[in-house]
Design an enzyme around this catalytic site. Sequence first.
Site, PDB file in Angstrom:
ATOM      1  CE1 TYR A  72      -2.189  -4.565   8.246  1.00  0.00           C
ATOM      2  CE2 TYR A  72      -2.744  -6.879   8.327  1.00  0.00           C
ATOM      3  CZ  TYR A  72      -2.259  -5.794   7.632  1.00  0.00           C
ATOM      4  OH  TYR A  72      -1.856  -5.937   6.333  1.00  0.00           O
TER       5      TYR A  72
ATOM      6  CB  CYS B 175      -0.913   0.003   1.222  1.00  0.00           C
ATOM      7  SG  CYS B 175      -2.025   1.420   1.259  1.00  0.00           S
TER       8      CYS B 175
END
Length: 580
Positions: free
Chosen positions: A503, A203
Amino acid sequence: MKEPSSAIIPFIVSSLLLCSTVHSIIPFCASLDPPIKTIPTSWTSAFNVSLKFLPKKSQQVLNDFIQCLGETSQSNPPIYTPQNTSFPHVLLSLIKNRRYFTPTTPKPLAIVAPKHESHVQATVICAKRHGLQVRIRSGGHDYEGLSYVSDLPFVVLDMFNLRSVDMNLEDESAWVQAGATIGELYYAIGQKSKVHGFAAGSCPSVGIGGHFSGGGYGPLMRKYGLTVDNVEDAKLVNVNGRILDRNTMGEDLFWAIRGGGGASFGVILSWKIKLIRVPPKVTMFNVRRTLEDGATDVLHRWQYVAPKLPEDIFIRVGIQVKNSSQEGKKTVQVLFTGQFLGQSDKLVPLVNERFPELGLQQKDCFEMSWIESTVFMAACPIGTPIDVLLSRPKAPAIFFKSKSDYVKEPIPKHGFKSIWKKLIKIEKVWMQLNPYGGRMSEISESATPFPHRAGNLYSVQYFISWMEEGIKTTNHYINLSRKLYKSMAPFVSKNPREALQNYRDLDIGTNLRNHTNFHKARLYGRKYFKYNFDRLTTNKYLNFSRKLYEGMTPFVSKDSREAFQNYNDLDIGAKLYGSK
């Protein structure tokens, strides 16, 4: 074999965010970087009202903090306060989750956007002196908003101006500042070399500061390990405002910041990385299968094959609910995205021998340079100019909740069938599976704080997103994410049920009412770090937050001293953290 069109055509930055939204299975970065050019006025109207008035005491603290910055720093750093018209835009530009963009979300007293290392030093010194928390933000991808939200008076140290990448091809290294993005790092490498790359995420808009300090993984991890496995040095500002490098911080602290959450130990300024060698051409492919096309059988077999393939091959899985060919019904589509460090004439027969169920064909393959492959992995169409790697988001567009897991034994077919039913019921959900094996199985789980190494077949990310506003809607989707996570328990790691620190997920454990209990913290800290948690919290160099904690004693609550829970330093509840 197909050759992509040139990837060096000049491109208008305002259009760059469009590319990943056309992909049939929306990846994480596509969800976070929609085609928004400006922040709508309607979004900020209520937001501005909540910023209009500061309590008198907070205003005095802010004034003293700003005065201290001017007296301490070599030059005045850019400072944005609620009185500045640009304040909402600066704050919102690096917020990725609209769950943390509401009128009631706690706002910082100020945002400091340092342009020089001395600005960081001054911010740390002055925040400590005036009893303010410091939240460190690089790219703003912290899943729980911990890099820009606090329940106590705080300032945000926004690193986006510190984004340089200094390459040294002679010794195959580079220094990259914490405010740069993964895309900016990749772009800089691609401008200097056609045979070098780096092992980081897919990303482009993720900030270097948080990605590195949480471990960092990507499509090259089976060949070269994690991002932090390829870090040679770092510079950070400690609690006293001193700048330390690997030599002056010591090996224990250098170990801790590579996967243990750098902001628990200081403010990371920059990282020195070891560039890796890549071939002039790599091969990429996408193969899609729906349930009607036998996706369950292919995915079931993938579990056995992907972790054992040669380390030059990485095959990621993306799972999403789609409209079925049968009108009015839904199905599940599984996307197999592959990267091979070589050419397609070697890849196709190799995959068809090891993984014939996939049915890979020459027409599925695209040969390109490594830098072009980073654009492909970001789900942009073939031929998208590499300038897309430089794009930065303008505003948060979606609400989301994400979780993570690790799978150590193959999930049976009947298990997948039960999972499909739950996904179709939720509908607004996306899953990503990343294969382990290769180099990841060769590195000890204690080599860095990131412990998820040998014994894992693949990692799982669950991502539920929605556009509708309102606390009732938010609670509905968060409950769905919790139910999905609970239903996966039979198929994933146990004792502890492991989770990825990059995360962060407050659901897996937190200390209530801002009061940190170490024994309780250990229960969920070990989900992120396993037994490395103990070393992180007993490390003799773990002085940054502890000294800051002691230094703030005159300014904070007494008796049952309260503290905001922090996953990075679960020992005491760190006062500086975030920076993804």
